[in-house]
Design a protein around this motif. Structure first.
Motif, PDB file in Angstrom:
ATOM      1  N   CYS A  38      -6.207  -2.332   6.555  1.00  0.00           N
ATOM      2  CA  CYS A  38      -5.631  -1.575   5.438  1.00  0.00           C
ATOM      3  C   CYS A  38      -6.271  -1.900   4.094  1.00  0.00           C
ATOM      4  O   CYS A  38      -6.561  -0.986   3.312  1.00  0.00           O
ATOM      5  CB  CYS A  38      -4.117  -1.777   5.383  1.00  0.00           C
ATOM      6  N   GLU A  39      -6.499  -3.157   3.800  1.00  0.00           N
ATOM      7  CA  GLU A  39      -7.130  -3.533   2.518  1.00  0.00           C
ATOM      8  C   GLU A  39      -8.541  -2.951   2.426  1.00  0.00           C
ATOM      9  O   GLU A  39      -8.927  -2.396   1.398  1.00  0.00           O
ATOM     10  CB  GLU A  39      -7.185  -5.061   2.364  1.00  0.00           C
ATOM     11  N   ALA A  42      -8.393   0.876   2.032  1.00  0.00           N
ATOM     12  CA  ALA A  42      -7.965   1.233   0.675  1.00  0.00           C
ATOM     13  C   ALA A  42      -9.121   1.041  -0.308  1.00  0.00           C
ATOM     14  O   ALA A  42      -9.359   1.902  -1.167  1.00  0.00           O
ATOM     15  CB  ALA A  42      -6.757   0.398   0.253  1.00  0.00           C
ATOM     16  N   ALA A  43      -9.863  -0.047  -0.164  1.00  0.00           N
ATOM     17  CA  ALA A  43     -11.023  -0.276  -1.040  1.00  0.00           C
ATOM     18  C   ALA A  43     -12.058   0.839  -0.853  1.00  0.00           C
ATOM     19  O   ALA A  43     -12.627   1.337  -1.831  1.00  0.00           O
ATOM     20  CB  ALA A  43     -11.647  -1.645  -0.747  1.00  0.00           C
ATOM     21  N   ASN A  46     -11.068   4.107  -2.498  1.00  0.00           N
ATOM     22  CA  ASN A  46     -11.113   4.060  -3.959  1.00  0.00           C
ATOM     23  C   ASN A  46     -12.525   4.044  -4.539  1.00  0.00           C
ATOM     24  O   ASN A  46     -12.681   4.108  -5.759  1.00  0.00           O
ATOM     25  CB  ASN A  46     -10.316   2.855  -4.470  1.00  0.00           C
ATOM     26  N   PHE A  59      -6.804   5.529  -6.708  1.00  0.00           N
ATOM     27  CA  PHE A  59      -5.770   4.489  -6.794  1.00  0.00           C
ATOM     28  C   PHE A  59      -4.887   4.416  -5.560  1.00  0.00           C
ATOM     29  O   PHE A  59      -3.673   4.296  -5.651  1.00  0.00           O
ATOM     30  CB  PHE A  59      -4.923   4.660  -8.072  1.00  0.00           C
ATOM     31  N   ARG A  60      -5.505   4.471  -4.386  1.00  0.00           N
ATOM     32  CA  ARG A  60      -4.771   4.327  -3.127  1.00  0.00           C
ATOM     33  C   ARG A  60      -4.580   2.845  -2.842  1.00  0.00           C
ATOM     34  O   ARG A  60      -5.453   2.027  -3.129  1.00  0.00           O
ATOM     35  CB  ARG A  60      -5.512   4.993  -1.968  1.00  0.00           C
ATOM     36  N   THR A  61      -3.457   2.496  -2.262  1.00  0.00           N
ATOM     37  CA  THR A  61      -3.145   1.100  -1.983  1.00  0.00           C
ATOM     38  C   THR A  61      -3.206   0.829  -0.484  1.00  0.00           C
ATOM     39  O   THR A  61      -3.204   1.760   0.331  1.00  0.00           O
ATOM     40  CB  THR A  61      -1.731   0.752  -2.482  1.00  0.00           C
ATOM     41  N   ALA A  62      -3.211  -0.465  -0.150  1.00  0.00           N
ATOM     42  CA  ALA A  62      -3.162  -0.848   1.260  1.00  0.00           C
ATOM     43  C   ALA A  62      -1.874  -0.344   1.899  1.00  0.00           C
ATOM     44  O   ALA A  62      -1.860   0.023   3.078  1.00  0.00           O
ATOM     45  CB  ALA A  62      -3.286  -2.361   1.396  1.00  0.00           C
ATOM     46  N   ALA A  63      -0.786  -0.289   1.126  1.00  0.00           N
ATOM     47  CA  ALA A  63       0.483   0.240   1.647  1.00  0.00           C
ATOM     48  C   ALA A  63       0.348   1.727   1.978  1.00  0.00           C
ATOM     49  O   ALA A  63       0.906   2.193   2.983  1.00  0.00           O
ATOM     50  CB  ALA A  63       1.609   0.017   0.637  1.00  0.00           C
ATOM     51  N   ASP A  64      -0.392   2.484   1.157  1.00  0.00           N
ATOM     52  CA  ASP A  64      -0.646   3.904   1.455  1.00  0.00           C
ATOM     53  C   ASP A  64      -1.385   4.043   2.784  1.00  0.00           C
ATOM     54  O   ASP A  64      -1.063   4.903   3.604  1.00  0.00           O
ATOM     55  CB  ASP A  64      -1.495   4.555   0.359  1.00  0.00           C
ATOM     56  N   ARG A  66      -1.528   1.853   5.260  1.00  0.00           N
ATOM     57  CA  ARG A  66      -0.656   1.426   6.350  1.00  0.00           C
ATOM     58  C   ARG A  66       0.263   2.566   6.797  1.00  0.00           C
ATOM     59  O   ARG A  66       0.413   2.835   7.982  1.00  0.00           O
ATOM     60  CB  ARG A  66       0.165   0.203   5.937  1.00  0.00           C
TER      61      ARG A  66
END
Length: 188
Positions: A38-39, A42-43, A46, A59-64, A66
């Motif tokens: 996920c990390e 997300a990287a 972005n 600006f997507r996150t690891a939670a997005d 997941r």
């Protein structure tokens, strides 16, 4: 994405456990996406050039990521490319439902710093191999911005043809961008 030559041998004659398709580099690993990615995903999402070629918002996150992975039905396929421990590409097939279950939509992208190294070719080879040999898909579809010449060339190399143009499909970097609808058909 690089237009590196496809493995001439293909999958013919390979035994169980052997790679189904050629790999452009020995240290490139193509595997299923996992929650532990996920990390890295997300990287990837972005990165400016990666995002430029997709419909993703910044600006997507690891939670997005997941949530997206956990929401995928088992009929879909998500893969990643790993090089020297770095997640350098992602691709997937979303299988259509109902009367369109013979078709799947492809999405893919390569890390900004790793373009031109055959990673896109490797990802697409693996998607097509899965579609043809394991999912039984007769039609693969995708949308690609009309100004993304490297991606269009890659898709054409694998038998995709332009079926139409979507005018002002997406708002990208402050302007509306057109995209081609492309498809690859397997004759029944």
């Amino acid at each position: 994405m690089d237009l590196k030559d496809r493995d001439e041998e293909g999958a013919a004659g390979r035994g169980p456990g052997a790679p189904a398709v050629g790999e452009p580099e020995r240290d490139l690993v193509i595997r299923a996406a996992e929650l532990g990615d996920c990390e890295g995903i997300a990287a990837l999402w972005n990165l400016p050039k990666f995002r430029w070629g997709t419909l993703r918002l910044p600006f997507r996150t690891a939670a997005d990521v997941r949530k997206a992975i956990e929401a995928k039905p088992p009929t879909d396929l998500d893969i990643v490319a790993i090089k020297a421990g770095v997640l350098v590409g992602q691709a997937g097939i979303e299988r259509r439902r109902g009367r369109r279950q013979h078709a799947g939509e492809i999405g893919m992208g390569v890390h900004d710093a790793y373009r031109g190294n055959g990673i896109g070719t490797a990802l697409l080879e693996h998607l097509i191999d899965a579609a043809d040999r394991w999912l039984g898909l007769q039609r693969l579809e995708l949308e690609v911005y009309t100004d993304n010449a490297p991606a269009i060339g890659l898709y054409r190399k694998f038998g995709f043809t332009i079926e139409g143009t979507h005018r002002a499909l997406a708002f990208r970097d402050g302007v509306f961008a057109d995209a081609y609808s492309m498809a690859r058909l397997v004759r029944i």
